[in-house]
Design a protein around this motif. Structure first.
Motif, short mmCIF file in Angstrom:
data_model
loop_
_atom_site.label_atom_id
_atom_site.label_comp_id
_atom_site.label_asym_id
_atom_site.label_seq_id
_atom_site.Cartn_x
_atom_site.Cartn_y
_atom_site.Cartn_z
N TYR A 30 13.57 1.64 -0.03
CA TYR A 30 13.60 2.97 -0.61
C TYR A 30 12.19 3.46 -0.92
O TYR A 30 11.83 4.59 -0.60
CB TYR A 30 14.45 2.98 -1.89
N ALA A 31 11.39 2.60 -1.55
CA ALA A 31 10.01 2.99 -1.90
C ALA A 31 9.19 3.29 -0.65
O ALA A 31 8.45 4.28 -0.61
CB ALA A 31 9.34 1.89 -2.72
N ARG A 55 14.87 -1.88 -3.05
CA ARG A 55 13.66 -1.34 -3.69
C ARG A 55 12.54 -1.18 -2.67
O ARG A 55 11.87 -0.16 -2.62
CB ARG A 55 13.18 -2.27 -4.81
N TYR A 73 16.13 6.82 -6.77
CA TYR A 73 16.51 5.43 -6.50
C TYR A 73 17.69 4.99 -7.37
O TYR A 73 18.63 4.38 -6.90
CB TYR A 73 15.33 4.47 -6.71
N ASP A 74 17.61 5.30 -8.67
CA ASP A 74 18.64 4.84 -9.59
C ASP A 74 20.02 5.41 -9.25
O ASP A 74 21.03 4.76 -9.49
CB ASP A 74 18.26 5.19 -11.03
N PRO A 86 17.88 -6.99 -9.91
CA PRO A 86 17.18 -6.08 -9.00
C PRO A 86 17.52 -6.36 -7.53
O PRO A 86 17.65 -7.51 -7.13
CB PRO A 86 15.71 -6.33 -9.27
N GLU A 91 21.34 -0.53 -10.51
CA GLU A 91 21.17 -1.97 -10.69
C GLU A 91 21.77 -2.37 -12.02
O GLU A 91 21.47 -1.79 -13.04
CB GLU A 91 19.69 -2.35 -10.62
N TRP A 120 8.21 -2.43 -12.27
CA TRP A 120 8.47 -1.56 -11.13
C TRP A 120 8.99 -0.22 -11.61
O TRP A 120 9.90 -0.14 -12.44
CB TRP A 120 9.48 -2.22 -10.19
N SER A 121 8.41 0.84 -11.10
CA SER A 121 8.84 2.19 -11.44
C SER A 121 9.54 2.79 -10.22
O SER A 121 8.93 2.98 -9.18
CB SER A 121 7.61 3.03 -11.81
N ALA A 122 10.82 3.06 -10.37
CA ALA A 122 11.63 3.55 -9.25
C ALA A 122 11.23 4.95 -8.84
O ALA A 122 11.05 5.82 -9.69
CB ALA A 122 13.10 3.53 -9.64
#
Length: 120
Positions: free
Chosen positions: A62-63, A59, A44-45, A54, A50, A38-40
């Motif tokens: 937000y995505a 996730r 997001y970070d 996760p 995290e 998964w690529s945030a």
């Protein structure tokens, strides 16, 4: 230039449509390969650090919000993170508390939407 804008809008819309309807089992059963690959989206970070575990609801929310915000920018839509189907009708995984899921998903959705829309 018009062609590039239309192509970009169609690409973003396709991405949003693919994420706006979430399969019921997405947050229910996570495989290691899914978690690791998964690529945030941008921001997001910072919003959801995290520590090895996760947060699949964050996730997912937000995505979906990030993609919807980017699509709304491409279409020239005004800032309205709570006025779309992905925000209102998130799929709740089996066995998860409905209210807790909706609250966390929607909070993450608004954060993702805001970060995409405001370019943060």
């Amino acid at each position: 230039m018009i062609f590039r804008k239309n192509a970009w809008a169609h690409l973003m819309l396709a991405g949003v449509l693919s994420l706006s309807v979430v399969p019921a089992g997405l947050a229910q059963a996570t495989q290691d390969s899914d978690v690791n690959s998964w690529s945030a989206p941008r921001g997001y970070d910072m919003a959801y650090p995290e520590n090895g575990t996760p947060n699949m609801v964050a996730r997912q929310g937000y995505a979906a919000g990030f993609n919807q915000g980017a699509a709304d920018i491409a279409r020239g839509t005004s800032f309205k993170p709570t006025d779309n189907k992905a925000y209102a009708h998130a799929k709740i995984p089996k066995g998860m508390d409905k209210d807790a899921f909706k609250t966390e998903f929607r909070e993450a959705f608004v954060k993702g939407y805001t970060n995409a829309y405001k370019g943060q």
